[in-house]
Scaffold this motif. Structure first.
Motif, mmCIF file in Angstrom:
data_model
loop_
_atom_site.group_PDB
_atom_site.id
_atom_site.type_symbol
_atom_site.label_atom_id
_atom_site.label_comp_id
_atom_site.label_asym_id
_atom_site.label_seq_id
_atom_site.Cartn_x
_atom_site.Cartn_y
_atom_site.Cartn_z
ATOM 1 N N GLY A 1 0.826 -1.200 0.000
ATOM 2 C CA GLY A 1 0.000 0.000 0.000
ATOM 3 C C GLY A 1 0.859 1.249 0.000
ATOM 4 O O GLY A 1 0.663 2.166 -0.820
ATOM 5 N N ALA A 2 1.848 1.269 0.895
ATOM 6 C CA ALA A 2 2.706 2.453 1.000
ATOM 7 C C ALA A 2 3.532 2.635 -0.266
ATOM 8 O O ALA A 2 3.654 3.745 -0.789
ATOM 9 C CB ALA A 2 3.618 2.320 2.218
ATOM 10 N N LEU A 3 4.093 1.528 -0.783
ATOM 11 C CA LEU A 3 4.887 1.621 -2.007
ATOM 12 C C LEU A 3 4.013 2.107 -3.158
ATOM 13 O O LEU A 3 4.432 2.934 -3.968
ATOM 14 C CB LEU A 3 5.504 0.261 -2.348
ATOM 15 C CG LEU A 3 6.688 -0.195 -1.500
ATOM 16 C CD1 LEU A 3 7.049 -1.626 -1.828
ATOM 17 C CD2 LEU A 3 7.883 0.715 -1.723
ATOM 18 N N GLY A 4 2.776 1.627 -3.208
ATOM 19 C CA GLY A 4 1.854 2.012 -4.274
ATOM 20 C C GLY A 4 1.524 3.507 -4.230
ATOM 21 O O GLY A 4 1.268 4.128 -5.251
ATOM 22 N N LEU A 5 1.541 4.079 -3.036
ATOM 23 C CA LEU A 5 1.277 5.511 -2.911
ATOM 24 C C LEU A 5 2.506 6.338 -3.262
ATOM 25 O O LEU A 5 2.478 7.557 -3.189
ATOM 26 C CB LEU A 5 0.825 5.839 -1.496
ATOM 27 C CG LEU A 5 -0.605 5.385 -1.173
ATOM 28 C CD1 LEU A 5 -0.883 5.547 0.304
ATOM 29 C CD2 LEU A 5 -1.603 6.175 -1.999
ATOM 30 N N GLY A 6 3.588 5.665 -3.569
ATOM 31 C CA GLY A 6 4.773 6.387 -4.029
ATOM 32 C C GLY A 6 5.851 6.558 -2.983
ATOM 33 O O GLY A 6 6.794 7.308 -3.194
ATOM 34 N N ALA A 7 5.733 5.876 -1.854
ATOM 35 C CA ALA A 7 6.771 5.990 -0.842
ATOM 36 C C ALA A 7 8.021 5.238 -1.288
ATOM 37 O O ALA A 7 7.922 4.237 -2.009
ATOM 38 C CB ALA A 7 6.277 5.419 0.477
ATOM 39 N N THR A 8 9.186 5.727 -0.868
ATOM 40 C CA THR A 8 10.407 4.966 -1.140
ATOM 41 C C THR A 8 10.510 3.843 -0.114
ATOM 42 O O THR A 8 9.798 3.839 0.890
ATOM 43 C CB THR A 8 11.652 5.853 -1.010
ATOM 44 O OG1 THR A 8 11.710 6.354 0.325
ATOM 45 C CG2 THR A 8 11.613 7.013 -1.984
ATOM 46 N N ARG A 9 11.423 2.917 -0.345
ATOM 47 C CA ARG A 9 11.606 1.800 0.593
ATOM 48 C C ARG A 9 11.955 2.307 1.987
ATOM 49 O O ARG A 9 11.515 1.751 2.987
ATOM 50 C CB ARG A 9 12.710 0.875 0.098
ATOM 51 C CG ARG A 9 12.326 0.097 -1.118
ATOM 52 C CD ARG A 9 12.657 -1.392 -0.940
ATOM 53 N NE ARG A 9 12.024 -2.141 -2.011
ATOM 54 C CZ ARG A 9 11.292 -3.216 -1.812
ATOM 55 N NH1 ARG A 9 11.107 -3.661 -0.589
ATOM 56 N NH2 ARG A 9 10.746 -3.859 -2.809
ATOM 57 N N GLN B 1 12.048 17.148 -5.115
ATOM 58 C CA GLN B 1 11.703 16.433 -3.891
ATOM 59 C C GLN B 1 11.867 14.927 -4.076
ATOM 60 O O GLN B 1 12.441 14.251 -3.245
ATOM 61 C CB GLN B 1 10.250 16.734 -3.535
ATOM 62 C CG GLN B 1 10.132 17.406 -2.187
ATOM 63 C CD GLN B 1 8.679 17.682 -1.881
ATOM 64 O OE1 GLN B 1 7.785 17.387 -2.662
ATOM 65 N NE2 GLN B 1 8.455 18.238 -0.732
ATOM 66 N N ILE B 2 11.343 14.459 -5.185
ATOM 67 C CA ILE B 2 11.446 13.016 -5.448
ATOM 68 C C ILE B 2 12.904 12.608 -5.506
ATOM 69 O O ILE B 2 13.316 11.600 -4.940
ATOM 70 C CB ILE B 2 10.723 12.652 -6.758
ATOM 71 C CG1 ILE B 2 9.228 12.832 -6.561
ATOM 72 C CG2 ILE B 2 11.042 11.234 -7.177
ATOM 73 C CD1 ILE B 2 8.416 12.564 -7.787
ATOM 74 N N LYS B 3 13.700 13.461 -6.159
ATOM 75 C CA LYS B 3 15.118 13.164 -6.285
ATOM 76 C C LYS B 3 15.753 13.006 -4.896
ATOM 77 O O LYS B 3 16.463 12.025 -4.638
ATOM 78 C CB LYS B 3 15.807 14.291 -7.049
ATOM 79 C CG LYS B 3 16.921 13.767 -7.955
ATOM 80 C CD LYS B 3 17.476 14.916 -8.774
ATOM 81 C CE LYS B 3 18.554 14.446 -9.716
ATOM 82 N NZ LYS B 3 19.110 15.590 -10.466
#
Lengths: 321, 292
Positions: free
Chosen positions: A207-215, B12-14
Motif C-alpha cells: 500500500g505504502a509503495l503504491g502511494l509512491g513511498a520509497t523503501r 523532492q522526489i530526487k
C-alpha cells in the motif's frame, strides 16, 4: 484306530479351546497394560514438567536462603548504598559492581542497537530472498560462538587494538569488553527484530509503495511503527543477556571493582565477581561465600525485571493485523 | 499542471530517492560490520592457533609447559558430560513439551508452567551455576564432580529443548492425530507412534543446537567446580573433570602471551566440534523439512 481319531479330534478341539481362552487372557493382559500406560504416562510427563517449576523454586530458594544469611551479617543499606567493594577486607558496598555492569551494558547496547536494527531493516526490507537466506545463517553463527571465545577475542585483539589508539587504555578495560558484548548481542536484536518486521503484513508495505513511498519511507514510517513492540522486546531481551553475560567481562574487563564511568578503566561486574568469589579461596560458610548469592540475587532481579518487561511489551503493545 | 509546480516536486522526489539509496547503503554497511567482526574473529584465532593444533595437542593432558599442554582431558570431559546431560535434558525436555502440548488442560497451572519455562530461558547461566553449587555440590553432597556439573547443565539447556520440542510437536498436523484416534489407537499410542516420529527432526535439531550451547558454556561450570589441572579421563559419575571451555579459559588467563596461542588452538578444536554439531542439525532440518 477310531479311538485314535477321536483322540486326535479331541486334542485339536482342546487346543482350539485353549487358544481362544489364551487369546482372551492375553488380550485382557494387553488391555490392562495399555490401560496402565494410558494412566501412568500423563503422570510421568507431568512430573517432568514439574521439574522446570522446581528449578525456578530451587533458584529462588538458593538465592534467598544464602542472601538472608548474608544480610544477617551485612545490613541491606550497607550493601546497596555502600560504595566500597572489597570483600576480602569485609567491605560490601555493591555500587561499584552495579556501576561496572551498567557501564558494560551501556557500551554494548550503543554498539548493538544501531547495527542490530539496521541489519534487521536491511534483511527485512531491502535484501532479496537469496541474500537473506545466505546472511541470516551467518549471523546465527555469530550467536552460537561460545562466550569464552568472545572473551579471548576481546582480550587479545580488541583491547590491544584500542590501546594503540588511546594511550591511557588499560589492558583489562570496560570498553573492549563492552564492545565485544555488543557484538555478541547483535544477532539477537537483528534476528528478533527482523522476525517482528517480517510479521507486518505485505499489504501494508505494498500500500505504502503504491502511494509512491520509497523503501526507506516504508521502513521508517510504516514497518517500524507496526513492529515496534517486537523490536523493543528484542532490545530489552538483549539488554538482559548483556547484564547476565559472564565470561567476556571476566576475561576482558578485569577484576577491579571501580566506581567509575571511564571506559578505559578496568571494572568488575556482578557476574565477574560471582566467578571470582566462587573460584578464590572462599570457604563454604564465609561471608564472601554468602556475598556471592547476595550479588547473584541482585543480578537475578535485574534480568528477571528485563525479561518480564520484554514479555509485557510484546503482549501489550502488539499491533494485530 | 504548469511547469513551475512540477519542478520542485521533481527535486523532492530526487532527494527522497537519494535518501533511500544512502540509507540502503548504511544498512548494508551495518550488517557488513557484523559479518566482518565474525570474519576477523575467525581469522585471528586460526592465525594464532592453527600451528599449535597437533596430534600431541589433541592427546596430551594439561601441562605447565606450552609444548606439552594438550586438550585431551577437556575433550573427554566435555564428551562425558554430554553423555549424561543429553539423555537427561532431552527426556525431561521432550516429556515436558508433550505434557504441555498434548495433555495439559487450558488452565492457570499450564499457563504458569509455560511462563515459567520462558522465564527460565532468560535466567543468566551463572545463576544456574549458583543453583548447582547449593543443590548438587553441597546439599546432595556430590562435591565438585562430573555429575554435579552435568545435572547443572541439564537444567540450563532444559528450557531451550522444551521450547524447541513444543514447536516441533505443534507442527504435526491435527489430521494425523485424528486419523490415528479414529482407527482405535489410544492417546499414548497415537503420541508414541504418530506424533513423536513426525516431530523427531524438529526435536533433534533443537536438542543438538541446545547441547552445542552447553558444550561452549563456561561460567556455570566454573561455579560448580570444574577443575583445570586434570590428568585422568572421568571414569565415574563422581570423578573430577574439566571441559574444553574451562581449559581455554585457564590458558587465556595466564599472563604469558605464548599461552594465548595454546588457548587459540583449544578454541579451534572447540569451534570445529561445534561446527560439526551445527552442520548435523542443519542437515537434519533441511532433510526432513516440510514433510506435511
Amino acid at each position: 484306530m477310531v479311538n485314535a481319531q477321536e483322540k486326535q479330534a479331541y486334542t485339536v478341539q482342546d487346543k482350539r479351546q485353549y487358544s481362544v481362552q489364551d487369546m482372551i487372557n492375553k488380550n485382557k493382559n494387553k488391555k490392562s497394560i495399555t490401560n496402565f500406560t494410558e494412566k501412568a504416562v500423563p503422570v510421568f510427563l507431568l512430573l517432568c514438567a514439574i521439574i522446570s517449576v522446581l528449578t525456578t523454586i530451587g533458584i529462588l530458594f538458593t538465592l534467598l536462603r544464602e542472601s538472608i544469611t548474608f544480610f544477617s551479617k551485612v545490613s541491606l543499606s550497607d550493601f546497596y548504598f555502600g560504595t566500597d567493594w572489597s570483600p576480602w577486607t569485609e567491605k560490601f558496598g555493591v555500587a561499584p559492581l552495579i556501576a561496572g555492569t551498567l557501564l558494560i551494558t551501556f557500551i554494548a547496547i550503543c554498539v548493538a542497537l544501531p547495527i542490530g536494527i539496521a541489519s534487521a531493516i536491511f534483511l527485512s526490507e531491502y535484501a532479496s530472498q537469496r541474500t537473506r537466506k545466505i546472511i541470516k545463517p551467518i549471523l546465527e553463527i555469530l550467536a552460537g560462538i561460545p562466550t569464552v571465545v568472545y572473551g579471548f577475542f576481546a582480550l587479545t585483539f580488541v583491547s590491544p587494538l584500542l590501546g594503540s589508539f588511546i594511550t591511557e587504555m588499560k589492558i583489562f578495560n570496560a570498553l573492549s569488553a563492552g564492545i565485544v558484548v555488543g557484538i555478541m548481542i547483535i544477532p539477537m536484536i537483528a534476528s528478533l527484530s527482523e522476525d517482528a518486521m517480517n510479521a507486518v503484513p505485505n499489504s501494508l508495505r505494498e500500500g505504502a509503495l503504491g502511494l509512491g513511498a520509497t523503501r526507506l519511507e516504508v521502513a521508517i514510517k510504516v514497518i517500524i511503527p507496526a513492529a515496534l513492540s517486537g523490536i523493543i522486546a528484542s532490545v530489552v531481551l538483549a539488554l538482559s543477556r548483556a547484564i547476565g553475560e559472564t565470561m567476556i567481562v571476566t576475561i576482558a574487563a578485569g577484576a577491579t571493582p571501580n566506581l567509575t564511568l571511564d571506559p578505559t578503566q578496568s571494572v568488575q561486574t556482578l557476574t565477574a565477581f560471582i566467578v571470582q568469589g566462587a573460584t578464590g579461596d572462599t570457604s563454604y560458610h564465609s561471608t564472601i561465600y554468602y556475598s556471592i548469592y547476595a550479588v547473584g540475587i541482585t543480578l537475578f532481579a535485574f534480568t528477571l525485571i528485563m525479561n518480564i518487561l520484554a514479555q509485557y511489551i510484546s503482549r501489550k503493545f502488539r499491533e494485530d493485523y | 499542471m504548469n511547469h513551475q509546480n512540477v519542478q520542485p516536486s521533481k527535486n523532492q522526489i530526487k532527494t527522497r530517492v537519494i535518501q533511500n539509496v544512502i540509507f540502503r547503503s548504511l544498512f548494508f554497511v551495518a550488517i557488513t560490520i557484523a559479518l566482518v567482526f565474525l570474519a576477523l574473529l575467525i581469522y585471528r584465532i586460526l592465525n594464532q592457533g592453527i600451528g599449535y593444533v597437533t596430534i600431541d595437542f589433541l592427546k596430551n593432558f594439561p601441562a605447565p609447559y606450552i609444548d606439552k599442554a594438550g586438550i585431551f582431558a577437556g575433550i573427554m570431559g566435555s564428551l562425558s558430560m554430554m553423555a549424561i546431560t543429553a539423555p537427561v535434558a532431552v527426556v525431561v525436555g521432550v516429556s515436558t513439551a508433550l505434557y504441555l502440548e498434548e495433555y495439559a488442560a487450558q488452565n492457570k497451572f499450564t499457563r504458569f508452567i509455560q511462563v515459567n519455562v520462558q522465564n527460565l530461558a532468560g535466567v543468566p547461566s551463572i545463576v544456574f551455576g549458583l543453583l548447582g553449587l547449593t543443590f548438587f555440590v553441597y546439599l546432595f553432597n556430590f562435591g565438585y564432580t562430573l555429575i554435579a556439573g552435568a545435572l547443572t547443565m541439564s537444567l540450563l539447556v532444559l528450557p531451550v529443548i522444551v521450547v524447541a520440542a513444543q514447536e516441533a510437536i505443534r507442527s504435526v498436523p491435527k489430521e494425523l492425530r485424528e486419523a490415528s484416534i479414529g482407527m482405535g489407537a489410544t492417546k499414548w499410542q497415537t503420541i508414541w507412534r504418530i506424533v513423536l516420529p513426525a516431530s523427531v527432526p524438529g526435536i533433534l535439531t533443537g536438542s543438538i543446537l541446545a547441547l552445542s550451547r552447553a558444550i561452549g558454556e563456561t561460567a556455570p561450570l566454573i561455579i560448580v567446580g570444574a577443575a583445570t589441572a586434570i590428568y585422568t579421563i572421568p571414569d565415574s559419575f563422581l570423578s573430577k573433570y574439566t571441559v574444553m571451555p574451562i581449559q581455554i579459559y585457564s590458558w587465556t588467563s595466564r599472563p604469558q602471551a605464548e599461552w594465548q596461542n595454546v588457548a587459540a588452538a583449544g578454541i579451534i578444536v572447540l569451534l570445529v566440534i561445534l561446527l560439526v554439531m551445527n552442520a548435523i542439525a542443519v542437515w537434519i532440518r533441511n532433510k526432513f523439512q516440510n514433510r506435511y
